[in-house]
Scaffold this active site. Structure first.
Site, mmCIF file in Angstrom:
data_model
loop_
_atom_site.group_PDB
_atom_site.id
_atom_site.type_symbol
_atom_site.label_atom_id
_atom_site.label_comp_id
_atom_site.label_asym_id
_atom_site.label_seq_id
_atom_site.Cartn_x
_atom_site.Cartn_y
_atom_site.Cartn_z
ATOM 1 N N THR C 92 103.908 50.847 30.144
ATOM 2 C CA THR C 92 104.347 51.318 31.453
ATOM 3 C C THR C 92 105.249 52.546 31.348
ATOM 4 O O THR C 92 105.253 53.399 32.237
ATOM 5 C CB THR C 92 105.121 50.203 32.179
ATOM 6 O OG1 THR C 92 106.166 49.733 31.313
ATOM 7 C CG2 THR C 92 104.219 49.055 32.544
ATOM 8 N N GLU C 164 112.117 41.494 26.879
ATOM 9 C CA GLU C 164 110.757 40.947 26.982
ATOM 10 C C GLU C 164 110.737 39.513 26.479
ATOM 11 O O GLU C 164 111.485 39.180 25.552
ATOM 12 C CB GLU C 164 109.782 41.788 26.135
ATOM 13 C CG GLU C 164 109.564 43.196 26.646
ATOM 14 C CD GLU C 164 109.075 43.229 28.093
ATOM 15 O OE1 GLU C 164 108.012 42.649 28.372
ATOM 16 O OE2 GLU C 164 109.783 43.807 28.945
ATOM 17 N N HIS C 372 64.422 27.555 70.773
ATOM 18 C CA HIS C 372 63.949 26.628 69.754
ATOM 19 C C HIS C 372 63.006 27.294 68.741
ATOM 20 O O HIS C 372 61.981 27.861 69.130
ATOM 21 C CB HIS C 372 63.176 25.470 70.374
ATOM 22 C CG HIS C 372 63.642 25.020 71.712
ATOM 23 N ND1 HIS C 372 64.507 23.974 71.886
ATOM 24 C CD2 HIS C 372 63.356 25.484 72.963
ATOM 25 C CE1 HIS C 372 64.725 23.790 73.191
ATOM 26 N NE2 HIS C 372 64.038 24.693 73.858
ATOM 27 N N TYR C 375 61.235 33.148 65.685
ATOM 28 C CA TYR C 375 61.620 34.316 64.911
ATOM 29 C C TYR C 375 61.379 35.558 65.761
ATOM 30 O O TYR C 375 60.250 35.856 66.139
ATOM 31 C CB TYR C 375 60.816 34.414 63.612
ATOM 32 C CG TYR C 375 60.997 35.733 62.912
ATOM 33 C CD1 TYR C 375 62.279 36.202 62.600
ATOM 34 C CD2 TYR C 375 59.906 36.531 62.566
ATOM 35 C CE1 TYR C 375 62.466 37.424 61.980
ATOM 36 C CE2 TYR C 375 60.081 37.755 61.930
ATOM 37 C CZ TYR C 375 61.367 38.194 61.654
ATOM 38 O OH TYR C 375 61.555 39.410 61.039
ATOM 39 N N TYR C 396 55.146 42.199 60.813
ATOM 40 C CA TYR C 396 54.729 42.777 59.536
ATOM 41 C C TYR C 396 53.253 42.493 59.344
ATOM 42 O O TYR C 396 52.829 41.334 59.342
ATOM 43 C CB TYR C 396 55.560 42.140 58.414
ATOM 44 C CG TYR C 396 55.301 42.688 57.042
ATOM 45 C CD1 TYR C 396 55.480 44.040 56.764
ATOM 46 C CD2 TYR C 396 54.883 41.845 56.007
ATOM 47 C CE1 TYR C 396 55.264 44.538 55.479
ATOM 48 C CE2 TYR C 396 54.674 42.340 54.730
ATOM 49 C CZ TYR C 396 54.871 43.682 54.477
ATOM 50 O OH TYR C 396 54.649 44.176 53.210
#
Lengths: 487, 487, 487
Positions: C92, C164, C372, C375, C396
Site C-alpha cells: 500500500t 502488523e 391461460h 405464447y 418463427y
C-alpha cells in the site's frame, strides 16, 4: 378449577379496548389496527385473547371507525361487540370517560388495542391478581431493555407515579420499568378520579396515567403486575409490525412442530393463525398456508406451494410450485408440480393433476388424470378419465361461458380443443389433435382433425431457393456498393 | 501421521451403537433413527463418522428393527454392519450386555445412535485419549447451558459418579456437566462390572451409568473427555430434529462457500449432504439440491429451482423456477424458467429448454431447442432440432405408450400434435398447427391442418343478433313482469 | 449547513483508492472488487460514498485492471475517474507513492477499495475531524471483537505505532484496536515521509503503516478516529462477501420498511441497491427485485416472483411465481400466477395476463386478456382483445421471425395457432382450434379447423379386439411354455 376461578373473577369485569388512535407514525393505507398479522387483523389478536376469558369488551373507536366496525361485523365471533365513538382524539383518559357510562361491573379493565402478543393466560392472571389484592387499581408494567418512547413507572422511597417520556427527568429516563398500557380499576374508584381529573383539565386532552397519579396522590392503593416485555409490545411503526409478525410466525410454526408436523425449512414457511395441519404431514421450504386452509394427516406440501383457503385431505401430495385456492383436494390425490387449482374446484380421491395444468371451477372424478399443459374450466369430469397433454376446454365463446361434461372412463386425446357446451359420453375417446365441437356418444371415437399430407423434398427445394435469394441479395448489395463507389 | 496413530488405536476398538429405543417423545411415523436430516437418515450420520475411523460397529436394535436393517442393507457402505436384537427395552446396560459376547477387542466403545453431529475427529481424540491414559474407562461429557433432562457427572472432593436427572438432589441439579452418552471401556473391565451389576439387578432394566458407578466404587480409574455440547446433542423431540437439521444445513452451506460456491441467499438454500457442487458456480435464492445431485463448475442455478438426483455439467444455466429430477444436463445447456425435466431425460450440450416445457423420459440432442409450452415424452430428438411453441408429443393412445423419433436438423412447427409412434426424418419440417400421424420423410414438409376460411361480417351479424335477442328477452321479461303485476 | 461545511473541507482533499490487490484468498473468477453485492460491484459501493462527498478519487489498479477500468467506463457516474497502474504488487505504501505525483490538494485521503459498508457520513466526519485538528495525519481505527488478521494500533505510555499482525508480540495480539485501512495526511507530510521510507526500503514492498510509524517516530502528530467495526469490514474471503451482502440486504429492506413498504417475509426478499419501491406496496415472500427495477405505489408483488429491470406502475398486481424481465407493466394490470413477461414487452393499463403465459417482445393493449397457457411473441395487440386459452403465435417459420398484429376488440378462440406474419382486423373473431394462416378482415370470423366426425362404437370394438389379442398372446405363451416343458 383454576380456570373456573378466573372465569368467576372475569364475570365481575367489564373491559374497554382503546381503538380510536390515528397511528400517524404507521405508514399504511389502513389503520394499524386493521393491519393483517399472520392472517388476522391486528386488533382481533387482542379481542381473541379477551374472548377466551369470556370478556365482551366495549371498543372506543375514532380513526377509521367504520372500517373497524365493518371488520367486527364480518366475523361472527366479534360482531356482537359494541363500539362507541370518540369524536376528537383527546387522549386515553377522555376515551375511557366516554366509555364509562356503559360500564356496570365491579371492575373495569382498560387495554390499548395494539397489543397482539398479549396472551389470555397473562391477562387472566392480571385480573385475578387484582381482584384478590382488593387494591383500588392495578397497572401492568414490563422491564424494557430499551424503555425509550414508553411512559415509566417511577417508584421512590416516598412516592410512586407514572411519568410520560417527554416529562421524564434525566434520572427518570434511566428507569426501565415501563407502563404497559394495561389497567384494571375498581369501577367506583375509576369513576371518582376520572371525573376529578376531567374537571381540572376542562376541554384539553388527558390520559389514564393522570387518573392513576391522581388516585395515588389521594392514597389510592396500587397493585403492580409485571408482564413479559415481549407480550405487551405495541405497534407504532411499520417496522414494529414486521417484528411482531416474525414473532407470531415463529410461535405458529413451533406449535405445529409440537403437533408432529415436519418442516424442511421452518424459517421460510408462513402459516396463518386460522389454519390447521395434521400430524405426520411434511411441509417443504417456502410454503405459504393462509386463509382457513386445513391440511389432514400424512400429507406432503411441496416447496414454494401456496395454499389459500384450501382443504387438503390425508395422504395428498402437493408437489412443488403449486397453487391451490378456494378448492378441495380429496385423499391420495397428487397435484403438481406447477399446477394451479382454483375457484371452487374439487379434485376427488386419487386424482392426478400434473404440470402446467390449470383447473378452474371444475370437478375431477376419482382416479382421473390431467397431467400436462391443460386448461380445464367450467368442466365436470367423471372417474377414470384421462385428459391428454395440451388439452384445452374452450369454455368462453367470446360472449358467454359454457360447460364441458366428461363421463366416466373417457380418454381425451392430446392437444384437443373441447368447445363447450359439449358432452363426452361414457367410455368414449377423442383422437389426438381434435377440435371437438359436437357431443361424442358412449364408447365411440370423436375425431376432428385434418388428414396429414407430406410434400416430399419441399424443404430441400425451399432451402435451395432461400440460398439462391440470399446470394442474389448479396450480389445485388455488392453491385449497389460498387455503384456507390463508382459515384 | 497423526491420522495413522488414531487408526492404530482404532484397530484395537470394537464399537457398539445403541439403536433399540422407542423414542416415544418423537412424533413421527418412523423411528427417529430413520428420520432424514439433510438427505441422510439420522443414524447414518453417526455411522459415517465411525466409518471414517474404520470402525464397524455392532448395532443393538429393537424398535423398528426391520426398518433399520433395511436401511443398512440399502447402502453398500453399511450393509456389512451386524445388528443384534434387544427384545425388551431394558436399558443401555442391558443392551450392552447382549452385545458383549460379540466383542473381542481390547476396548469397547459404546455410543447412543441419535448423535448426528458427532464428528469423527472428536471421536478419534476420545479414543486415543482413552488408550493413552490406560484408564479402565472414559466417558464423554459436555457443559450444557441448560442441563435439564440430562444425567450429570457429579464430582466432589471425595467421590465421582453419574446421576440420572430424576435422582438428582437440588444441589446436583445445578451441575452443568452432563453425561454425553459416549463411553469407552477396557473390555475386560466392562465385562467384569456389567455382570456384577446385572447379577444384582436380576430381571429389571439397568443402565451404563450403573456400570460406571460400580467400577468407580471399586476404585476403577475414569478418564473424562469433554466434547463440545453442540457435537453431542441428541434428538428426543421433533423440535430437536429441526434444530439439528438447521445446524447441519448451515455447515453444509459454509463448506460449499469455502469451496468457492457463491450464494445470493445462503440461508434459504438446502443442499443434501450427499451432493456435490463445483467452484465458481452460483446458486440463487431458495434452491433445493438433493439426492446425490452433482453440479459442475461455472454453472448457475436460478432461484427456487429444485434439483433432485440431477447431474448438471459445467456452464449450464438453470433459470429460475425449474425442476430437474433423475436427469442429466450436459455442458452449456440452458433450461427454464419454469421447465420440468424428469424421469431419466438427457439434455445434450448446448440444448435450450424454455418456459412451461416438460421433458419426460426423453433425449434432446445438442443445440436443439424447445422453448415454449411443450410436452416431450418418450421422445428422442437429434441435434439442431427446433420444436415450435405449444407442441405436444401424444405418447399415450389411451392403451399404451409409444415413441416419437425426430432426426437432426428438423423444424417442428408451432402448436403441433405429434402422434406416436411417429418418426420425423432428417432435415424435414412440419407446418404450424399440424397433427402429425404419419412419418415425415427427409427434407420434406409434413402438413396436417385444415385450410382457413373467413366468414366475412359474421361477427357484425352475430353481435347484431345477440343484441336483438337481448332486447327480446328484456321485452319479454318486461311483459312477464307486467303480466305479474296484472295478476 | 453542516453538509456545506463538510463540502468545504472535501474540496481541499484528494482521494486515493487502493484497488490493485490480487485477493488470492477470494475464490472467484473475477477480482473481488468486481464482485456483485446487492446488484452493485463491491468497489462501486465505496466509490458511491466518495461521490456523495464530491470526491473524485484516483484508483491505483493492478490485478484485473482492465476489468475495473471497463466497469468504471460502463457507469456514467464513475467513467471520469482516473486509474493509475501499479505494475508489481509492492504494498500500500508503494501504491500510494505511484499515485502521489497526481495529488495537488492540501490533504490526501487513502482508502482500501474493499470496504463496501463505509458510509459517506462517517467518512465526512473523519475528514472534517482531521482538518479541524490540524494534525499531520489521521488514521481510522475500530474495536474488533476478534482482531485476528488485522494490524493493531498499539498505544503505550511512551509510544504509539501500528503493528502488523504477523509482527505482533503475544501482548500486542491482545489489543483489539485495529487499523481500519483509512488514512488522511497533510499531503506535504505524506510526501516527506513516504519518500524517506521508500529510500530505506529500496526495491522491496512497503506499506502505509510504515509511513505512519516513521512520521510518529519523528514527532508527527496523529489523530485517531474510531469507526464502527461494521462499517470498515473488509472482504478477503468469499465467506466475508456473503456476510457483508447479508448486512447490506437487511439495510436495504429496512430502508423500504421505513418508506412504508410492507413485507410478509422480509428475511427472504432480495432488493438490489439500485431499485425503487413506492409506499403502500406489498412484497410477499421470496421476491427478487433487481437491476434498476422500479415499482410504484399500491402495487402487490406476489410470492417468489422475480423482477429484473422491470417497470411496475401503481396498483399493479403481480401474482405469485411470475417473472418480469426488461418489460413495463402499466397501472392496474394483473399478471400471473406463473406468467413470464420479457424482452421489452409492454402491458398497457388494466391488462390481464394469466397462468402459464409467456409474453415476449410484445405489446398488449389496455384491458386485453390472455389468461391461460399462451405464447405471445413478436405480437402487437390492441385494446379489449381476448386471447383464448392455449393460443400460440407461430412467430418463427424455421427460417426467420414474423409479426402478429391483432387490432382492438378481437376475440381469438382457444387453442389457436396464429401463423405470422398475420393480421387480425378490428372486431373480428377466430374459431376455437383454428390454425390462422391468412389475415382476418374486420368483424369477420376466421375458421381453420376440420369438421368433427364420430365413429360410433369404435371404442367398444377396439377394446374387444384388444382383449382378444391379449387372450391370444396368453394362449400362445401358454402353449410355448408347454412345448418347452415337453423337451
Amino acid at each position: 378449577m383454576e380456570k373456573n376461578e378466573h372465569n368467576r373473577f372475569n364475570s365481575r369485569v367489564d373491559a374497554i379496548v382503546l381503538a380510536a388512535g390515528k397511528s400517524s407514525r404507521f405508514k399504511s393505507a389502513t389503520s394499524k389496527l386493521l393491519f393483517p398479522l399472520c392472517g388476522k387483523p391486528l386488533i382481533l389478536h387482542l379481542l381473541t385473547s379477551l374472548k377466551e376469558l369470556q370478556l365482551q369488551p366495549l371498543l372506543v373507536t375514532g380513526h377509521q371507525e367504520e372500517n373497524i366496525r365493518a371488520l367486527l361485523d364480518s366475523d361472527s365471533s366479534f360482531s356482537s361487540l359494541k363500539t362507541i365513538t370518540q369524536l376528537e382524539q383527546k387522549g386515553t383518559g377522555h376515551a375511557t370517560l366516554i366509555a364509562l357510562p356503559h360500564i356496570n361491573n365491579d371492575f373495569t379493565l382498560i387495554i390499548n388495542g395494539d397489543m397482539p402478543l398479549l396472551s389470555s393466560k397473562s391477562l387472566s392472571q392480571f385480573i385475578s391478581n387484582h381482584v384478590k389484592s382488593d387494591s383500588d387499581m392495578s397497572i401492568g408494567t414490563a422491564i424494557a431493555s430499551d424503555p425509550h418512547s414508553y411512559g415509566r413507572l417511577i417508584k421512590t422511597d416516598i412516592s410512586c407515579y407514572i411519568q410520560e417520556e417527554k416529562n421524564c427527568s434525566d434520572e427518570e429516563k434511566l428507569c426501565r420499568t415501563i407502563n404497559a398500557g394495561i389497567y384494571i380499576f375498581k369501577t367506583s374508584i375509576l369513576k371518582k378520579y376520572i371525573n376529578e381529573v376531567e374537571h381540572d383539565i376542562k376541554s384539553g386532552e388527558f390520559f389514564l396515567p393522570d387518573v392513576v397519579n391522581r388516585a395515588l396522590n389521594n392514597n389510592g392503593s396500587l397493585q403492580i403486575f409485571q408482564f413479559d416485555f415481549d407480550e405487551i409490545k405495541g405497534i407504532n411503526r411499520l417496522s414494529e409490525a414486521h417484528e411482531i409478525q416474525k414473532i407470531l410466525r415463529r410461535k405458529i410454526i413451533n406449535h405445529w412442530i409440537d403437533q408432529g408436523v415436519w418442516f424442511t425449512q421452518p424459517e421460510t414457511v408462513e402459516i396463518d393463525i386460522n389454519c390447521n395441519i395434521g400430524s405426520y404431514t411434511k411441509i417443504e421450504a417456502g410454503v405459504i398456508i393462509s386463509n382457513n386452509t386445513t391440511i389432514a394427516q400424512h400429507a406432503k406440501i411441496g416447496a414454494y406451494s401456496i395454499l389459500d383457503h384450501a382443504q387438503i385431505d390425508s395422504d395428498v401430495q402437493i408437489l412443488p410450485h403449486s397453487i391451490i385456492k378456494n378448492s378441495k383436494i380429496e385423499a391420495s390425490a397428487t397435484v403438481g408440480p406447477f399446477a394451479h387449482i382454483h375457484t371452487t374446484s374439487h379434485l376427488h380421491k386419487s386424482t392426478r393433476i400434473g404440470n402446467f395444468v390449470e383447473v378452474k371451477k371444475s370437478s375431477i372424478g376419482k382416479q382421473s388424470k390431467a397431467k400436462h399443459l391443460s386448461y380445464l374450466g367450467d368442466t365436470t369430469i367423471g372417474s377414470n378419465v384421462n385428459i391428454g397433454a395440451g388439452t384445452i376446454t374452450c369454455n368462453y365463446d367470446g360472449f358467454t361461458k359454457h360447460k364441458t361434461i366428461i363421463y366416466d372412463n373417457v380418454s381425451i386425446g392430446a392437444q384437443n380443443a373441447l368447445v363447450a357446451p359439449v358432452t363426452i359420453q361414457q367410455g368414449s375417446m377423442t383422437a389426438a389433435g381434435s377440435t371437438i365441437t359436437d357431443d361424442v356418444p358412449a364408447e365411440s371415437l370423436g375425431i376432428g382433425r385434418a388428414r396429414q399430407v407430406n410434400k416430399e423434398n419441399y424443404v430441400r427445394l425451399r432451402k435451395q431457393k432461400h440460398r439462391e435469394e440470399k446470394e442474389l441479395i448479396l450480389t445485388e448489395t455488392h453491385q449497389t456498393t460498387e455503384k456507390k463507389t463508382d459515384v
